[in-house]
Structure formats: C-alpha cells, structure tokens
Design an enzyme around this catalytic site. Structure first.
Site, PDB file in Angstrom:
ATOM      1  N   CYS A  16       6.703  12.822   1.370  1.00 19.50           N
ATOM      2  CA  CYS A  16       5.573  11.914   1.568  1.00 19.50           C
ATOM      3  C   CYS A  16       5.043  11.528   0.188  1.00 19.50           C
ATOM      4  O   CYS A  16       4.606  12.408  -0.567  1.00 19.50           O
ATOM      5  CB  CYS A  16       4.505  12.647   2.373  1.00 19.50           C
ATOM      6  SG  CYS A  16       2.970  11.747   2.567  1.00 19.50           S
ATOM      7  N   CYS A  30       6.746   4.431   0.505  1.00 20.67           N
ATOM      8  CA  CYS A  30       6.211   5.308   1.557  1.00 20.67           C
ATOM      9  C   CYS A  30       7.394   5.627   2.457  1.00 20.67           C
ATOM     10  O   CYS A  30       8.159   4.717   2.812  1.00 20.67           O
ATOM     11  CB  CYS A  30       5.127   4.579   2.338  1.00 20.67           C
ATOM     12  SG  CYS A  30       4.670   5.396   3.889  1.00 20.67           S
TER      13      CYS A  30
HETATM   14  N1  DGL Z   1       4.975   8.756   4.756  1.00 17.98           N
HETATM   15  C1  DGL Z   1       3.901   8.887   3.842  1.00 17.98           C
HETATM   16  C2  DGL Z   1       4.227   8.371   2.460  1.00 17.98           C
HETATM   17  O1  DGL Z   1       5.354   8.462   2.056  1.00 17.98           O
HETATM   18  C3  DGL Z   1       2.504   8.695   4.313  1.00 17.98           C
HETATM   19  C4  DGL Z   1       2.169   7.616   5.256  1.00 17.98           C
HETATM   20  C5  DGL Z   1       0.793   7.830   5.824  1.00 17.98           C
HETATM   21  O2  DGL Z   1       0.593   8.844   6.490  1.00 17.98           O
HETATM   22  O3  DGL Z   1      -0.092   7.001   5.560  1.00 17.98           O
HETATM   23  O4  DGL Z   1       3.376   7.914   1.731  1.00 17.98           O
END
Ligand code: DGL
Length: 262
Positions: free
Chosen positions: A75, A185
């Site tokens: 993430c 993301c």
């Molecule tokens: N998948 C996450 C990222 O790579 C976070 C997305 C979220 O929860 O806003 O930033």
C-alpha cells in the site's frame, strides 16, 4: 519450523495489495503467503496520518502474530507513513512500495509524467523527497484520485463509474501528452489498462503505465535471498486470505488474485 519455511505477510487497506501479492507469487511460486486486507477501514488514502499509522500498525500486528518471516506493505499510502515505525517495531524484514516515478523519468527524461495516487500519498514528505531526489518535480503532474480505490474495492472492475471517474480526473489535463502514467496506488493496478486508454484519449502521448508492483516483487525476492530466507520447499506454496471486514471481501481478494494470475 525453520524461519525460511514461514509464510510472507502482505497487507493493504483492502483489495489493492492483491496485485503485489500476485506479482510476488509469480516470482516466488514456492513461498507461502498470508494476505490481510483491512477492508473494514478502507480507504486509507483520505484519512489522517495518525489514523493511517494506527491502522497500518494493527495490520502489522495481525501478520506478526501469524508468525510471518517478512511483512510487505502493499500500500503506497501506508508505506509513506508507517515503514519506519514498522522497521522499529518488528525484528523481521519490512518491504514497502512507492510510486514507480523512477523508471518513468528514466524512460521519459524529457517528457511529462502523470502520477495517480491517493491524496495521502501525494502529500507525504516521503513523496516530495522522491521527486526531489530524481529532480523530477517539474515534469511530474500529480493527480489525486481520492475515490478510485473505493470504486475498485467494490469488486466490479467493469463498473462504468470507474471510467466516468477517470474521465473526470483526467479532463483537466487534456492535450498534455504524457510519456508515462504512474499508478501510485495498488488498487489502481487492477484498472491500469482503463487508466491508459482514458489518458491516451484525453491527454495524448504514449501514456505508458509504470507500476511499482514489479519492483516490489523483485525486492521481496532479493531481500529473502540476502537474508537466507528463501523457502527450500519443492512444492507450490499456498496463499491464505484474511479481511477485517465481511467474508465477501475475501471472495473479492480471491477473484482478483485468480484473474491477475491468468
Ligand atoms: N491501495 C492503497 C495504496 O496503494 C490505498 C488505497 C486507499 O485505501 O485509499 O495507496
């Protein structure tokens, strides 16, 4: 059990990190993985730093209690805020992901690069440092996509709202001719071909997609090798999914994972 035969823990706010997990599984077929998606608290990208730190550390605690040999922060949002605290807290390797700006500016040193990410990622000091280290601030256009992770999280990748949202976000950049488009993301990896198509249509340029999951998967393999933690098992490793939310989320993780491996 020897440490090298323990599973690798991977977490994200929800389904996004499944893209990193799938890529890691392709690179390391004999490893066992435990995936944890914090679906009850997704999305992270529009939360405060303190909230993101506390939630991410709770994910780390969950995985650590499962007895993993490594934690992968799949993430971008959690990485920027938590990686240091996790390295101090757990005595196992911690791997993180960051937007793949480096390969994009290397390939298009004179072109414009769009970076799509959550507001939290794009406002982090860590991200500013990355741009200044690469001397890339002038050629990078930051596009905050606060709601895109939530749309992906619903589990229907052909939901017309996704394309409509991308149009809305990219319209202000009409005719900018992007050489590269960074999916900053992990949720966006599941819709990167839609991102590329909409960006080409509206903004023009080659809009080549750059995704941090490839470098992260390679990094996992390198660190396991360096730390003598690569599994010696000749058998294919299994993957166990957990979610802090309802069981339906685990079904989405499994479906996204299978589709990604195809
Ligand atoms: N998948 C996450 C990222 O790579 C976070 C997305 C979220 O929860 O806003 O930033």
């Amino acid at each position: 059990m020897q440490a090298k035969e323990l599973p690798i823990g991977v977490f994200d706010s929800g389904a996004g990190g499944v893209s990193v997990l799938a890529q890691a599984k392709i690179c390391l077929p004999h490893e066992k993985f435990i995936y944890y998606g914090d679906s009850a608290n997704a999305p992270y990208g529009t939360k405060s730093e303190d909230e993101i730190r506390d939630l991410s550390l709770a994910c780390g605690d969950f995985l650590f209690r499962q007895g993993v040999k490594m934690i992968v922060i799949a993430c971008n949002t959690a990485t920027s805020i938590t990686v240091q605290a996790m390295r101090e807290k757990y005595n196992i390797p911690i791997i993180s992901i960051e937007p793949a700006v480096k390969p994009a500016v290397e390939k298009y040193p004179d072109g414009k690069i769009a970076v799509l990410a959550t507001p939290a990622t794009l406002h982090q000091k860590r991200y500013f440092h990355l741009l200044s280290k690469l001397n890339a601030a002038k050629q990078v256009v930051n596009i905050e996509c606060g709601s895109l992770a939530e749309l992906v999280e619903r589990g229907n990748l052909s939901d017309p709202h996704i394309k409509a949202y991308l149009y809305e976000k990219l319209l202000p950049y009409r005719g900018q001719n992007f050489g590269g488009v960074v999916v900053g993301c992990t949720h966006y990896s599941f819709v990167s071909s839609q991102i590329r198509d909409v960006a080409r249509k509206i903004c023009g340029g080659s809009c080549e997609i750059f995704d941090g999951m490839y470098g992260t998967a390679r990094h996992i393999a390198e660190v396991l090798a360096e730390e003598a933690l690569l599994s010696g098992s000749p058998e294919e490793g299994d993957v166990t999914f957990f979610s802090s939310g309802e069981m339906g989320h685990v079904d989405v993780f499994k479906r996204f994972f299978q589709n990604f491996l195809k």
